[in-house]
Design a protein around this motif. Sequence first.
Motif, PDB file in Angstrom:
ATOM      1  N   LYS A 107       0.835  -1.192   0.000  1.00  0.00           N
ATOM      2  CA  LYS A 107       0.000   0.000   0.000  1.00  0.00           C
ATOM      3  C   LYS A 107       0.878   1.253   0.000  1.00  0.00           C
ATOM      4  CE  LYS A 107      -3.838   1.973   2.589  1.00  0.00           C
ATOM      5  NZ  LYS A 107      -4.675   1.859   3.774  1.00  0.00           N
ATOM      6  N   ASN A 108       0.519   2.244  -0.840  1.00  0.00           N
ATOM      7  CA  ASN A 108       1.251   3.506  -0.870  1.00  0.00           C
ATOM      8  C   ASN A 108       1.009   4.277   0.419  1.00  0.00           C
ATOM      9  OD1 ASN A 108       2.220   3.056  -3.425  1.00  0.00           O
ATOM     10  ND2 ASN A 108       0.614   4.202  -4.443  1.00  0.00           N
ATOM     11  N   SER A 109       2.005   5.034   0.848  1.00  0.00           N
ATOM     12  CA  SER A 109       1.841   5.860   2.036  1.00  0.00           C
ATOM     13  C   SER A 109       0.962   7.064   1.695  1.00  0.00           C
ATOM     14  CB  SER A 109       3.194   6.332   2.554  1.00  0.00           C
ATOM     15  OG  SER A 109       3.724   7.322   1.692  1.00  0.00           O
ATOM     16  N   LEU A 110       0.397   7.658   2.715  1.00  0.00           N
ATOM     17  CA  LEU A 110      -0.453   8.831   2.503  1.00  0.00           C
ATOM     18  C   LEU A 110       0.341   9.973   1.891  1.00  0.00           C
ATOM     19  CD1 LEU A 110      -3.129  10.279   2.711  1.00  0.00           C
ATOM     20  CD2 LEU A 110      -2.615  10.786   5.100  1.00  0.00           C
ATOM     21  N   LYS A 111       1.599  10.130   2.293  1.00  0.00           N
ATOM     22  CA  LYS A 111       2.435  11.177   1.697  1.00  0.00           C
ATOM     23  C   LYS A 111       2.577  10.968   0.194  1.00  0.00           C
ATOM     24  CE  LYS A 111       6.310  12.238   3.763  1.00  0.00           C
ATOM     25  NZ  LYS A 111       7.523  12.266   4.613  1.00  0.00           N
ATOM     26  N   GLU A 112       2.791   9.731  -0.220  1.00  0.00           N
ATOM     27  CA  GLU A 112       2.921   9.431  -1.652  1.00  0.00           C
ATOM     28  C   GLU A 112       1.606   9.701  -2.384  1.00  0.00           C
ATOM     29  OE1 GLU A 112       4.086   5.365  -1.409  1.00  0.00           O
ATOM     30  OE2 GLU A 112       6.215   5.820  -1.332  1.00  0.00           O
ATOM     31  N   ILE A 113       0.490   9.337  -1.763  1.00  0.00           N
ATOM     32  CA  ILE A 113      -0.825   9.541  -2.381  1.00  0.00           C
ATOM     33  C   ILE A 113      -1.112  11.031  -2.539  1.00  0.00           C
ATOM     34  CG2 ILE A 113      -3.310   9.271  -1.998  1.00  0.00           C
ATOM     35  CD1 ILE A 113      -2.613   6.560  -0.633  1.00  0.00           C
ATOM     36  N   LEU A 114      -0.865  11.814  -1.483  1.00  0.00           N
ATOM     37  CA  LEU A 114      -1.112  13.252  -1.553  1.00  0.00           C
ATOM     38  C   LEU A 114      -0.178  13.933  -2.554  1.00  0.00           C
ATOM     39  CD1 LEU A 114      -1.668  14.054   2.230  1.00  0.00           C
ATOM     40  CD2 LEU A 114      -3.377  14.201   0.403  1.00  0.00           C
ATOM     41  N   LEU A 115       1.081  13.528  -2.570  1.00  0.00           N
ATOM     42  CA  LEU A 115       2.036  14.111  -3.508  1.00  0.00           C
ATOM     43  C   LEU A 115       1.618  13.835  -4.950  1.00  0.00           C
ATOM     44  CD1 LEU A 115       4.663  15.703  -3.743  1.00  0.00           C
ATOM     45  CD2 LEU A 115       5.895  13.535  -3.687  1.00  0.00           C
ATOM     46  N   LYS A 116       1.205  12.615  -5.224  1.00  0.00           N
ATOM     47  CA  LYS A 116       0.749  12.263  -6.577  1.00  0.00           C
ATOM     48  C   LYS A 116      -0.497  13.054  -6.953  1.00  0.00           C
ATOM     49  CE  LYS A 116      -0.595   8.355  -9.448  1.00  0.00           C
ATOM     50  NZ  LYS A 116      -0.861   6.924  -9.505  1.00  0.00           N
ATOM     51  N   ALA A 152      -8.133  12.549   1.626  1.00  0.00           N
ATOM     52  CA  ALA A 152      -7.442  11.534   2.439  1.00  0.00           C
ATOM     53  C   ALA A 152      -8.446  10.567   3.065  1.00  0.00           C
ATOM     54  CB  ALA A 152      -6.601  12.202   3.515  1.00  0.00           C
ATOM     55  N   GLU A 153      -9.568  11.092   3.560  1.00  0.00           N
ATOM     56  CA  GLU A 153     -10.605  10.226   4.144  1.00  0.00           C
ATOM     57  C   GLU A 153     -11.156   9.266   3.102  1.00  0.00           C
ATOM     58  OE1 GLU A 153     -12.934  11.852   7.917  1.00  0.00           O
ATOM     59  OE2 GLU A 153     -13.318  13.025   6.112  1.00  0.00           O
ATOM     60  N   ASP A 154     -11.342   9.745   1.869  1.00  0.00           N
ATOM     61  CA  ASP A 154     -11.811   8.882   0.782  1.00  0.00           C
ATOM     62  C   ASP A 154     -10.818   7.773   0.475  1.00  0.00           C
ATOM     63  OD1 ASP A 154     -14.089  10.420   0.598  1.00  0.00           O
ATOM     64  OD2 ASP A 154     -13.426  11.539  -1.182  1.00  0.00           O
ATOM     65  N   CYS A 155      -9.540   8.017   0.780  1.00  0.00           N
ATOM     66  CA  CYS A 155      -8.488   7.015   0.577  1.00  0.00           C
ATOM     67  C   CYS A 155      -8.310   6.110   1.799  1.00  0.00           C
ATOM     68  CB  CYS A 155      -7.165   7.707   0.241  1.00  0.00           C
ATOM     69  SG  CYS A 155      -7.179   8.591  -1.324  1.00  0.00           S
ATOM     70  N   GLY A 156      -9.109   6.350   2.856  1.00  0.00           N
ATOM     71  CA  GLY A 156      -9.046   5.497   4.036  1.00  0.00           C
ATOM     72  C   GLY A 156      -8.141   5.993   5.153  1.00  0.00           C
ATOM     73  N   TYR A 157      -7.753   7.275   5.120  1.00  0.00           N
ATOM     74  CA  TYR A 157      -6.879   7.848   6.137  1.00  0.00           C
ATOM     75  C   TYR A 157      -7.632   8.908   6.932  1.00  0.00           C
ATOM     76  CZ  TYR A 157      -3.019   5.658   3.625  1.00  0.00           C
ATOM     77  OH  TYR A 157      -2.180   4.755   3.028  1.00  0.00           O
ATOM     78  N   SER A 158      -7.159   9.230   8.112  1.00  0.00           N
ATOM     79  CA  SER A 158      -7.806  10.242   8.949  1.00  0.00           C
ATOM     80  C   SER A 158      -7.340  11.641   8.537  1.00  0.00           C
ATOM     81  CB  SER A 158      -7.479  10.007  10.411  1.00  0.00           C
ATOM     82  OG  SER A 158      -6.125  10.318  10.664  1.00  0.00           O
ATOM     83  N   PRO A 159      -8.150  12.671   8.831  1.00  0.00           N
ATOM     84  CA  PRO A 159      -7.715  14.046   8.569  1.00  0.00           C
ATOM     85  C   PRO A 159      -6.446  14.409   9.344  1.00  0.00           C
ATOM     86  CG  PRO A 159     -10.072  13.990   8.967  1.00  0.00           C
ATOM     87  CD  PRO A 159      -9.540  12.614   9.272  1.00  0.00           C
ATOM     88  N   GLU A 160      -6.298  13.849  10.546  1.00  0.00           N
ATOM     89  CA  GLU A 160      -5.092  14.119  11.325  1.00  0.00           C
ATOM     90  C   GLU A 160      -3.847  13.604  10.608  1.00  0.00           C
ATOM     91  OE1 GLU A 160      -7.825  12.639  12.529  1.00  0.00           O
ATOM     92  OE2 GLU A 160      -8.588  14.089  13.971  1.00  0.00           O
ATOM     93  N   SER A 161      -3.967  12.410  10.027  1.00  0.00           N
ATOM     94  CA  SER A 161      -2.840  11.850   9.261  1.00  0.00           C
ATOM     95  C   SER A 161      -2.551  12.694   8.034  1.00  0.00           C
ATOM     96  CB  SER A 161      -3.143  10.412   8.845  1.00  0.00           C
ATOM     97  OG  SER A 161      -3.268   9.587   9.977  1.00  0.00           O
TER      98      SER A 161
END
Length: 95
Positions: free
Chosen positions: A4-13, A31-40
């Motif tokens: 699984k890609n990290s959230l940083k990689e997903i946001l950067l892309k 980020a929430e749509d990708c399964g991560y919290s807003p805090e993350s």
Amino acid sequence: MKQKNSLKEILLKHLKNSPGWHKKGHLYVFAEDCGYSPESAGRALRELAEGQEINVDYYAGAIRKTKLARYCFDKPVEKKIAYEIRNGVAYMVLK
């Protein structure tokens, strides 16, 4: 097994593929749509900005005038309005 890609990689892309400024709140929803919290998402955006991988800018909110963050990968070109006089007529031009 697919990693699984990290959230940083997903946001950067996402920021690379979507030019222009993105408000922090919209990126939290993404980020929430990708399964991560807003805090993350906030932590990942801060780390990307501190590492100078993305640009961050602050603007005044509409109601309380507090500083709100917006992010982009490549800064959009800020065009300035100038006026030129041609044959006695003023024209507005972008520079």
